[in-house]
Design an enzyme around this catalytic site. Structure first.
Site, PDB file in Angstrom:
ATOM      1  CG  ASP A  17      17.880  40.609 108.231  1.00 48.33           C
ATOM      2  OD1 ASP A  17      18.676  41.433 107.755  1.00 48.33           O
ATOM      3  OD2 ASP A  17      18.213  39.460 108.600  1.00 48.33           O
ATOM      4  CD  GLU A  59      18.905  42.438 103.907  1.00 47.51           C
ATOM      5  OE1 GLU A  59      20.029  42.956 103.820  1.00 47.51           O
ATOM      6  OE2 GLU A  59      18.675  41.485 104.655  1.00 47.51           O
TER       7      GLU A  59
END
Ligand code: CA
Length: 651
Positions: A335, A366
């Site tokens: 994340d 990400e």
């Protein structure tokens, strides 16, 4: 107590690093039949008291033990007793202030993670665990993102009542719609779909759901409390620390048995709050602070971990290795990876490769942050702009492709190639070759690209289409087209659970704490939109037969040729040959027509088999052959294959 800015200065002094960076990998509790060892890293503490409890949430300590200070700021206590199932916490005194804290390195805990638990991990293994193995590496990674609770909460899934929303639901291999015995749901559905990796949204212990609270409480779980412990609300019993461990292992074992690899979503970039075990044991060491003493908030969740600092980096690396080793996790999705240090990401990659073989454990994340962050020294974030610094086997979610296909996620009205935007033909052709050799991205190989159209963040693909295309009769066609476009792009394929059955969240784009009734997978809908789901199944099954698109080598882009585009229309050829193998088709020709009119396309020489059109993605099972020209209908993707000469002779 020192201020945040003063602590920052203190930790920046090389003398601190010299004196206190601990190279051991035994922090936390080691517990076996031979005894139990407690180790806590708290270099600035004046004293540390260990408290032992019979219970994970209430009652007073039955023993209070003064920890002994050892080298490098480590406090230790050892007993020959096997304290399996004993709960504990610490009182840490720093600058005269006493703080109660659980163990940041805990491997087990009581309800809501407030007290840690000593665990003899061997006692948590389910039956047959020593034989558990991931299925072989697939020819293509087709990653399906699912939330443990969303997956099985709805009654329509036909799961046993007591397993709904739990790890245990993944042990059910043959669930059907309301138990009708006919229409697959759950794992059976995923198997039919042909996905290869199940990416589980956070299932480490997070803080936003009360494990003792209402069974319907819901959160995505991007708020870590105990990084090395499974979340308790997904266990059938959150109050006995060993249960969640065993049940998470059982889930992974069951998924492996059913042919899926398991990817874990990890959120090492921030913690639930600053009131964390990190903060209580080593104030401000694990967090980024700006020069003026203000807290860095690049996560927009209140804090950023200082993962470029040696002990924080070691913590994260050890945590990843622990999940891989103890829980047999096959990959990790990071994340806000842009908040993590490039060096750390490459180190994690290297250590996993050393233990399991190159690229065996998949890593991606990400490549962005939510805001500015106060990264220290010469550390660089694992951002899109630093992709060239990342190992070839670290992937990024490719928002370039996502936006080209369906339009920006931040502007609800913005459209992409499939829902009517003009001028994106070049971006679509770049998407096809996973952005290799482009100005926008320095991609080493398609291993670095996650090709997708929807994830848990932002609107679902269906909602985006619905909100940008007024004509309701076109929605299914456009959804099919979006799927056929991204599934004929190179890179690893990824989809949000339910994308294949027109999942809706009523247009909302950030449903992290919306009720489970909105977030749950609606298995009735899966069968209502059976035509769309069947289309996805055909595309996925076909993709696995197309080495020209599955190729992950640095030269993969060379396979894409004969590129052609006109407004709202694109076509290209794919070299589909494979060394030492004979794929059914040696050359592919792909046409995307997003116009509202038919498009006449001249085919390259030869006899072509239509593999997929807008109505049927299983045409490759038939043998409809054409040559010369073909007409693409409005909102249609055509995938054509030229029969392999070798194959022809055999026939
Ligand atoms: Ca929790």
């Amino acid at each position: 107590m020192k201020t945040a800015a003063e602590w920052k200065k203190y930790y920046a002094d090389p003398a601190f690093h010299e004196k206190y960076t601990y190279g051991g990998h035994d922090l936390g509790v080691q517990c076996s039949e031979k005894g139990t060892a407690f180790r806590l890293w708290s270099p600035c503490a004046e004293s540390v008291m260990l408290h032992l409890y019979e219970n994970g949430s209430d009652g007073t300590a039955y023993a209070d033990i003064c920890m002994e200070k050892q080298e490098k700021g480590v406090w230790a206590y050892h007993t020959e007793e096997e304290l399996h199932g004993v709960y504990y916490d610490y009182d840490v005194t720093i600058d005269g202030e006493v703080q109660k804290t659980a163990d940041p390195y805990a491997k087990a805990c009581g309800i809501n993670g407030k007290r840690s638990m000593a665990v003899n991990l061997a006692k948590t293994d389910p039956q047959g665990w020593e034989k558990d193995q991931a299925p072989r590496q697939p020819v293509e990674n087709i990653i399906y993102e699912v939330h443990v609770k969303e997956f099985s909460w709805d009654k329509s899934g036909g799961f046993p009542e007591e397993y709904r929303g739990k790890y245990k639901a993944f042990l059910c291999e043959d669930t059907t719609l309301f138990g009708d015995g006919v229409h697959h749901t759950g794992c059976a559905w995923l198997k039919d779909m042909g996905v290869t990796h199940i990416q589980l949204m956070p299932c480490y212990d997070y803080g936003s759901v009360d494990e003792a609270g209402d069974a319907d409480e819901f959160n995505w779980g991007y708020d870590p409390v105990n990084y090395n412990v499974p979340e308790g609300s997904y266990a059938t019993d959150a109050s006995h620390g060993e249960v969640r461990i065993r049940e998470m292992k059982e889930m992974i074992q069951a998924l492996h048995r059913q042919g899926f690899r398991v990817v874990m979503d990890v959120v090492y970039n921030h913690t639930y709050s600053l009131d964390s075990w990190f903060q209580k044991t080593v104030p401000w060491y694990y967090y980024r602070v700006h020069e003026d003493g203000s807290v860095s908030n690049g996560s927009m969740c209140g804090n950023d971990t200082a993962n470029e600092r040696p002990m924080c980096a070691d913590y994260i690396l050890d945590s990843v290795l622990y999940w891989a080793e103890e829980y047999h996790v096959d990959g990790f999705r990071f994340d806000l990876m842009g908040l993590l240090d490039v060096k750390l990401m490459n180190r994690i990659r290297r250590e996993l490769d050393l233990r399991y073989g190159k690229g065996e454990k998949i890593l991606y994340g990400e490549p962005w942050a939510a805001a500015e962050t106060a990264m220290e020294g010469d550390a660089k974030g694992a951002l899109k702009e630093n992709l060239h610094l990342l190992d070839e086997h670290i992937g990024i979610f490719c928002d370039n492709t996502r936006n080209a296909v369906k339009g920006s996620v931040f502007d609800v009205d913005r459209t992409g190639f499939v829902n009517g935007a003009h001028g994106l033909e070049e971006d679509i052709l770049k998407s096809v070759r996973a952005w290799q050799k482009t100005e926008e991205l320095q991609v080493s190989a398609p291993t670095q690209i996650i090709t997708y159209a929807s994830a848990h963040d932002n609107q679902t693909l269906w909602d985006k289409i619905r909100d940008t295309v007024p004509d309701e009769t076109k929605w299914i066609d456009i959804n099919k087209m979006a799927a056929a476009v991204y599934m004929t792009c190179q890179g690893n394929l990824f989809l949000l659970s339910g994308e294949e059955f027109a999942r809706t969240k009523n247009g909302l784009d950030d449903t992290y704490k919306e009720p489970i009734s909105l977030n749950r997978l609606d298995w009735e809908r899966a069968w209502k939109y059976e035509e769309l789901a069947e289309y996805y199944r055909g595309l996925i099954a076909l993709r696995k037969q197309l080495p020209g698109l599955c190729d992950k080598t640095p030269d993969a882009w060379k396979r894409i040729g004969n590129m052609w585009s006109e407004p709202l229309a694109v076509a290209f050829a794919v070299d589909n040959t494979l060394e030492n193998a004979e794929p059914a088709w040696d050359l592919l020709y792909v046409v995307y027509n997003s116009r509202s009119e038919k498009l006449q396309v001249k085919l390259p020489d030869g006899m072509w088999q239509v593999l997929t059109d807008k109505h049927n993605s299983f045409l490759w099972k038939e043998s409809r052959e054409i040559s010369g020209e073909i007409s693409a209908e409005p909102a249609e993707v055509l995938i054509l294959g030229r029969k392999n000469e070798g194959e022809k002779e055999k026939a």
